[in-house]
Design a protein around this motif. Structure first.
Motif, PDB file in Angstrom:
ATOM      1  N   VAL A  56      42.140  23.951  38.433  1.00 10.33           N
ATOM      2  CA  VAL A  56      41.423  25.218  38.623  1.00 10.33           C
ATOM      3  C   VAL A  56      41.038  25.381  40.096  1.00 10.33           C
ATOM      4  O   VAL A  56      41.226  26.455  40.684  1.00 10.33           O
ATOM      5  N   LEU A  57      40.548  24.317  40.699  1.00 13.20           N
ATOM      6  CA  LEU A  57      40.135  24.414  42.105  1.00 13.20           C
ATOM      7  C   LEU A  57      41.336  24.626  43.024  1.00 13.20           C
ATOM      8  O   LEU A  57      41.261  25.358  44.009  1.00 13.20           O
ATOM      9  N   ARG A  58      42.441  24.000  42.678  1.00 14.78           N
ATOM     10  CA  ARG A  58      43.664  24.213  43.479  1.00 14.78           C
ATOM     11  C   ARG A  58      44.110  25.669  43.392  1.00 14.78           C
ATOM     12  O   ARG A  58      44.561  26.245  44.380  1.00 14.78           O
ATOM     13  N   GLU A  59      43.980  26.238  42.214  1.00 13.26           N
ATOM     14  CA  GLU A  59      44.357  27.637  42.015  1.00 13.26           C
ATOM     15  C   GLU A  59      43.454  28.542  42.853  1.00 13.26           C
ATOM     16  O   GLU A  59      43.900  29.507  43.475  1.00 13.26           O
ATOM     17  N   LEU A  60      42.191  28.181  42.892  1.00 12.63           N
ATOM     18  CA  LEU A  60      41.198  28.942  43.663  1.00 12.63           C
ATOM     19  C   LEU A  60      41.543  28.885  45.148  1.00 12.63           C
ATOM     20  O   LEU A  60      41.435  29.856  45.875  1.00 12.63           O
ATOM     21  N   LYS A  61      41.970  27.723  45.572  1.00 10.48           N
ATOM     22  CA  LYS A  61      42.369  27.515  46.967  1.00 10.48           C
ATOM     23  C   LYS A  61      43.591  28.354  47.305  1.00 10.48           C
ATOM     24  O   LYS A  61      43.686  28.939  48.365  1.00 10.48           O
ATOM     25  N   PHE A  85      38.397  30.480  49.675  1.00 13.77           N
ATOM     26  CA  PHE A  85      38.510  29.026  49.588  1.00 13.77           C
ATOM     27  C   PHE A  85      39.850  28.509  50.065  1.00 13.77           C
ATOM     28  O   PHE A  85      40.233  27.388  49.774  1.00 13.77           O
ATOM     29  N   SER A  91      42.046  33.969  50.174  1.00 16.69           N
ATOM     30  CA  SER A  91      41.002  33.401  49.336  1.00 16.69           C
ATOM     31  C   SER A  91      39.873  32.898  50.217  1.00 16.69           C
ATOM     32  O   SER A  91      40.112  32.293  51.252  1.00 16.69           O
ATOM     33  N   ASP A 145      39.585  30.380  33.475  1.00 18.18           N
ATOM     34  CA  ASP A 145      40.234  29.875  34.691  1.00 18.18           C
ATOM     35  C   ASP A 145      41.171  28.717  34.397  1.00 18.18           C
ATOM     36  O   ASP A 145      42.105  28.461  35.148  1.00 18.18           O
ATOM     37  N   GLY A 147      44.467  31.268  46.117  1.00 14.88           N
ATOM     38  CA  GLY A 147      44.247  32.698  46.301  1.00 14.88           C
ATOM     39  C   GLY A 147      43.307  33.286  45.289  1.00 14.88           C
ATOM     40  O   GLY A 147      43.659  34.209  44.570  1.00 14.88           O
ATOM     41  N   GLY A 148      42.097  32.753  45.258  1.00 21.28           N
ATOM     42  CA  GLY A 148      41.133  33.168  44.252  1.00 21.28           C
ATOM     43  C   GLY A 148      40.678  34.616  44.364  1.00 21.28           C
ATOM     44  O   GLY A 148      40.244  35.199  43.387  1.00 21.28           O
ATOM     45  N   SER A 149      40.779  35.220  45.542  1.00 21.30           N
ATOM     46  CA  SER A 149      40.202  36.577  45.674  1.00 21.30           C
ATOM     47  C   SER A 149      41.217  37.678  45.422  1.00 21.30           C
ATOM     48  O   SER A 149      40.962  38.824  45.644  1.00 21.30           O
ATOM     49  N   SER A 192      37.010  33.243  38.191  1.00 22.42           N
ATOM     50  CA  SER A 192      35.922  32.513  38.836  1.00 22.42           C
ATOM     51  C   SER A 192      34.947  33.500  39.479  1.00 22.42           C
ATOM     52  O   SER A 192      35.309  34.629  39.806  1.00 22.42           O
TER      53      SER A 192
END
Lengths: 197, 159
Positions: free
Chosen positions: A187-192, B145, B143, A97, A194-196, A2
């Protein structure tokens, strides 16, 4: 992978529709493009042959709305399903993603489904992803055809991970948005989570 | 899941400034920066009549396809690509193996000038990208987010 842009306050995610040739990946994108309002979508690009078989990819950018002031954009891609386009399929999985596997419910395509799913696993692994961990949903398409095998059988062969699954008749739109929403959610849950990282 | 690319305001402004300057120095029409996965990072110049989202995706597709070809003949990549049209031409440069700088220009300028200025801009862009990477590493595992809730996600899909 992402892309989070703090300056334009956007999150961009990439979703790839995978599956054997003629299973309906492009049809999914066409239906989404037809039904979504003009302010939510960009242009649908199809790099296809003269006989409308996908040559490289189809691409549809969608804007879903805002989360905490960030505009969420999803870039939908399809891969060319035909076996000999494997080199192209690998390229399209770069930076993915979430994956939608579109299965062809017809009995005679069962083997092609299994082969394509195996191919997805191998190609994802080459890009450093694990099919058992990536946001993933399965769509059983062409449920209206007389030679469609029972869903239980498809599930047994394809959905060993027990991911969200949808019955679909893509040209009529049955199951198309359910599939899209469910992969977007994952995908958004995955980002939540630990996306970074 | 692979790393996200996180772009903060400061680096974004610096990147955009490099693109703006490149437009002026090369007399080109549009400059844009795309990540190799097809996400548009920024665009400068006469972008109003250009579908930048499509451009970004096709640029990435093109660079990926050419990268595949390069590997087949034993190269790691073709970092520079030039496509000449009747009126408009396009120059693509891969920077740091991770983003692509694209310049669209017409006959008001020359390929030589564009190439020369791109070289300088690429070096500068490379330094900024390094600081983007460093910042991502410093910010640790959290994250950006992490605070979004399931309800936030569900709200996106409410009719």
């Amino acid at each position: 992978m992402s892309f989070i842009n703090y300056s334009s306050r956007e999150i961009n995610c990439k979703i790839v529709y995978y599956g054997p040739g003629l299973c309906g990946k492009t049809t999914n994108l066409h239906y989404i493009h037809k039904k979504v309002g003009p302010n939510m979508k960009g242009k649908l690009i199809s790099l296809s042959t003269e006989t409308e078989r996908t040559l490289f990819f189809d691409f549809l950018p969608l804007s879903l709305g805002e989360i905490r002031g960030f505009r969420t954009r999803f870039h939908l891609y399809t891969v060319p399903g035909q076996v000999f386009y494997d080199a192209s399929r690998k390229l399209i999985l770069k930076g993915v993603d979430g994956v939608v596997f579109v299965a062809d419910s017809q009995l005679e395509r069962m083997e092609a489904n299994i082969e394509s799913l195996d191919n997805l696993r191998v190609n994802l692994a080459e890009q450093g992803y694990d099919l058992d961990r990536i946001p993933f949903v399965i769509q059983y398409n062409k449920r209206d055809l007389p030679n469609a095998v029972p869903v239980e059988e498809l599930r047994r062969e394809l959905n060993y991970r027990n991911v969200p699954e949808w019955n679909a008749i893509a040209p009529q739109g049955v199951g198309v948005f359910d599939t899209l929403k469910s992969v977007a959610r994952l995908v958004l849950r995955e980002l939540k989570k630990g996306g970074s990282r | 899941m692979a790393n996200s690319l996180v772009m903060y305001e400061e680096e974004f402004s610096r990147i955009h400034a490099v693109c703006e300057r490149l437009i002026r120095e090369t007399h080109s029409k549009v400059v844009f920066l795309v990540d190799k996965n097809g996400q548009l990072i920024t665009a400068a110049g006469q972008t109003q009549n250009v579908d930048t989202t499509s451009l970004a995706s096709l640029t990435a597709g093109n660079v990926a396809a050419m990268g595949g070809l390069a590997k087949l003949i034993g190269e790691s990549e073709f970092p520079h690509q030039f496509h000449e049209g009747t009126n408009e031409s396009l120059y693509m440069t891969v920077i740091g193996g991770r983003v692509v700088l694209v310049v669209i220009f017409d006959n008001r300028t020359s390929l030589g000038l564009v190439r020369l200025r791109i070289k300088k801009a690429s070096d500068e862009m490379m330094r900024i990208l390094e600081s983007v990477t460093m910042r991502a590493e410093y910010s640790g595992a959290a994250s950006p987010f992490a605070e979004i809730s399931d309800a936030d996600i569900e709200n996106l899909f409410s009719e």
